[in-house]
Every structure is written in C-alpha cells, then in structure tokens.
Scaffold this active site. Structure first.
Site, PDB file in Angstrom:
ATOM      1  N   SER A 201       9.575   1.360 -16.311  1.00  0.00           N
ATOM      2  CA  SER A 201       9.374   2.734 -15.871  1.00  0.00           C
ATOM      3  C   SER A 201      10.593   3.225 -15.097  1.00  0.00           C
ATOM      4  O   SER A 201      11.210   2.446 -14.354  1.00  0.00           O
ATOM      5  CB  SER A 201       8.143   2.826 -14.975  1.00  0.00           C
ATOM      6  N   TYR A 214       3.821   0.976  -7.198  1.00  0.00           N
ATOM      7  CA  TYR A 214       4.133   0.867  -8.628  1.00  0.00           C
ATOM      8  C   TYR A 214       5.636   0.732  -8.840  1.00  0.00           C
ATOM      9  O   TYR A 214       6.100  -0.131  -9.588  1.00  0.00           O
ATOM     10  CB  TYR A 214       3.590   2.098  -9.333  1.00  0.00           C
TER      11      TYR A 214
END
Length: 401
Positions: A201, A214
């Site tokens: 990501s 995250y």
C-alpha cells in the site's frame, strides 16, 4: 561593474546588486527550465502509465505453473484466483472460511485445478499444514508464484486514539503473517526460480492521516520486500510489490486468529481504502472505539471529532473503485512477464501521488495528502476550547487597551 565600483558613486553598490541579481535569475531560469519541463513530462508519463494498467504479458506459458495466493475470501485475492485459473495455472487459494461465500464462488467459477485451503496466516500450524498440502499436490514440481495478498486494515482515528491491539493486529497479519508464509514457501519458489508478489500500500511509504497502524505494518512489509528482492537475485527468484489505489474489496469477514476484533484477513490493501462500505461495520468499529477510550482522551478529542472521522472513512469506502482489474492485471504481469516490474502502481492517480511525494517539496506533498484523504473540518475539542479562550483573551485585552 569594476568601473562603477571605482567611480565611488553612491548608486554603485545598488546597481551592482541589481545587475548581479538579474544575471543570477537569468542563469537559474536557463538551468531550471529544462528540469521543470522534464519533471512535468515525468508526471504526465506516471499518470498515463498508472492509469493505463498492465495487460497479460507475452511471457512464458501459464499452463503447468502453480501459484499460491493468500486471502481469497474476497477482494483482490478472490478475483486473482479466478483469473489465474482461467489462464490455466494451478491455483492454491487460501480462505478463512471454506464454507463462506467467497469459497463457494471460487468452487462454482473455477476449474477442478483450483485447490482451496483454509489458512489463517497468523497461525504457524495452519501455514505449515498448507505447505504440506501444497507439496503433496505439486509432487516434484516447484512453486512458480506466491501472492501475499492477505491483510487487514483497521483504521478509525488518530494514532493516539488507536488501540494498541490494532497496531499489534495489523503487524501480526500484514507483516509477520506474510513473513511466515514467505519463509515457509521459499524452498519451493527457489526450486522453480519463481516469483513473489506482495500486495502492499502507498500508506507504507506516505503518512496518510488516521492510518498509523496500517501504514506502519505496510512500511515494514515494503522494507522486507525490497530486502528480499536483493537477497533472492542469485536464486533467480523475482520479487515485485503492487501498490493499489482505493478499491472496494468486499464485506469483511470475522478473523479467526487471536485478534478477534479484526475484520477479515482478505485483501484490504488500498492505502486509504476502508475495509467495507457496510454501515453496520463502521458503527461497530465506532462503538468499540468509544467504549475503549479513557475518559481523559474522550474529553480532549470529543465524540463529535471521532464521529466525523468515522463518517469520512465510511464515505471514502463508499466511493472506492469497484473495478479490481488493474490490480489483477498487475498480479498477472508480475507472475508471467519475462521482466516483471519492481513496483506496480495499480490504479489511477498512484503514479502522480508518488511523483509528488518523491520530487515536490514536503509542504506540497503534505498538502496533497490532506486534500486527497480524510478532509477533517473539526479540530479536537481541547484545541477548540483553547482557540475560544484565546479569542476571549484578545477581546479583553483590546478593551483594557
């Protein structure tokens, strides 16, 4: 200039300064203009490239090659398993629930070559059992591809408001789970001189607000991936990272690991993408956060501030891209291309985002992130109170003066 200085005129130094500034500006402009034009050209190329996607490459034949994919209940893993099966690969797809909707959909749409395995990647025993099952089916063959797709995204609020269990849970699934699977299957990958594809990501490279847990886990994964890529060069194993934009990856499913509050170790890889646009999911997460916060923090931030964050994430999830094909095409290219890319920007805008992050001043990059993601309008309650006190003090001071 020497003559002007020698004349002892009062305007001499000023004139010299103006002349010097003019020459400097002229030289800088002549030097910088090509660089500026080149940067603009690179930005356009990045945008076009990231938006165009990567189609199936004219690489080695897919038939007979085996690929192991984690997190196939929903999202990228589910879509990639179906597509790779249609290309003729032998797909080993892991799911959390063999009786769930995702597993049933794979059985219906895929060929008999597909092997479904129930695996929670945070459980070493299940990973080892999956390795034994895969070896039994492969026989003497090696494993051509490993797609580390399973992950979780638990993102509700500022880092100070995030539970420590969220930080540990994200690291356990997104980093330690991926490392465990990779280390377990590396002997098979080295045997076949195959490929490793990690779904990461942009949140692992850039500081997206409210995604500290995250993003930290994906940052660890990115560094692990880059290190692995260098170390596996002598073995002939190629390693790629896929960086998706925001996608709808399906309704989250219950996590069966020791972190039961986490939702679904299926694909949740998009940086700002929320795990679900389901209202009940967000309300559940919101209520859990409110119940776990110390009263002092609740007073400092305010329930309205926390509620706005929840609403912004939910809105972002609802507007995410439902078309997963750019990510699936990137996975196929990374597995089958003779020369796979080191990094794939899967989705519109990711190339431009990385261009701004890499080449523009930090102030511009930060402003871009703030405009792009979680556009908060409320300040924490304590700051609002301080601001009000300052205004009152200013009024009182003005009256005294």
């Amino acid at each position: 200039m020497k003559k002007i200085l020698a004349s002892h005129l009062s305007a001499g130094p000023t004139l010299v300064a103006w002349l010097g500034a003019t020459v400097l500006v002229e030289r800088l402009w002549a030097f910088c203009l090509p660089a500026v034009l080149l940067l603009v050209l690179l930005a356009v190329v990045c945008c076009v490239r990231s938006g165009s996607g990567t189609g199936p490459p004219p690489g080695p034949p897919a038939e007979g090659k085996a690929v192991f994919i984690t997190g196939c209940d929903t999202g990228f893993g589910n879509a990639a398993a179906k597509h790779l099966d249609s290309l003729g690969l032998d797909v080993f797809a892991t799911v959390l629930d063999l009786t769930g909707d995702g597993a049933r959909a794979l059985r219906r749409s895929c060929s008999s070559r597909l092997t479904l395995l129930q695996v929670d990647i945070t459980q070493p025993q299940q990973v080892q059992q999956a390795l034994l099952d895969t070896k039994a089916k492969l026989g003497l063959r090696g494993l051509w591809g490993l797609v580390n797709n399973a992950g979780v995204c638990v993102n509700l609020g500022d880092a100070e408001l995030s539970l420590m269990s969220n930080f540990r849970g994200c690291m356990e699934v997104n980093f330690f789970g991926t490392v465990s699977v990779t280390k377990s299957f590396l002997p098979l990958l080295r045997q076949a001189k195959g490929r490793i594809v990690n779904i990461s990501s942009p949140a692992g490279d850039q500081p997206f607000p409210c995604l500290a847990a995250y993003g930290a886990s994906k940052a660890a994964l990115n560094l692990f991936t880059e290190t692995l890529r260098h170390e596996l060069v002598p073995w002939g194993v190629k390693v790629s990272t896929i960086l998706p934009s925001s996608y709808k990856t399906g309704k989250p499913r219950p996590q069966t690991s020791t972190w039961p509050h986490l939702q679904g170790a299926a694909s949740k890889a998009a940086p700002p993408a929320a795990p679900s646009s389901n209202n009940a999911y967000w309300e559940q997460q919101h209520q859990q956060l409110l119940q776990s916060l110390p009263p002092a923090l609740m007073e400092e931030y305010g329930e309205d501030y926390i509620a706005e964050t929840k609403d912004l994430f939910q809105s972002f999830a609802e507007h995410a891209n439902p078309d997963l094909s750019p990510v699936v095409n990137a996975i196929v290219h990374a597995l089958l291309s003779p020369q796979p890319q080191l990094r794939y920007f899967a989705g519109p805008g990711i190339g431009l985002m990385y261009f701004i992050h890499s080449y523009c001043p930090l102030s511009i990059s930060n402003r871009f992130l703030q405009k792009l993601f979680v556009k908060k309008t409320l300040m924490p309650r304590a700051l609002r109170k301080q601001s009000g006190l300052e205004k009152n003090n200013t009024k009182n001071n003005n009256k005294i003066i």
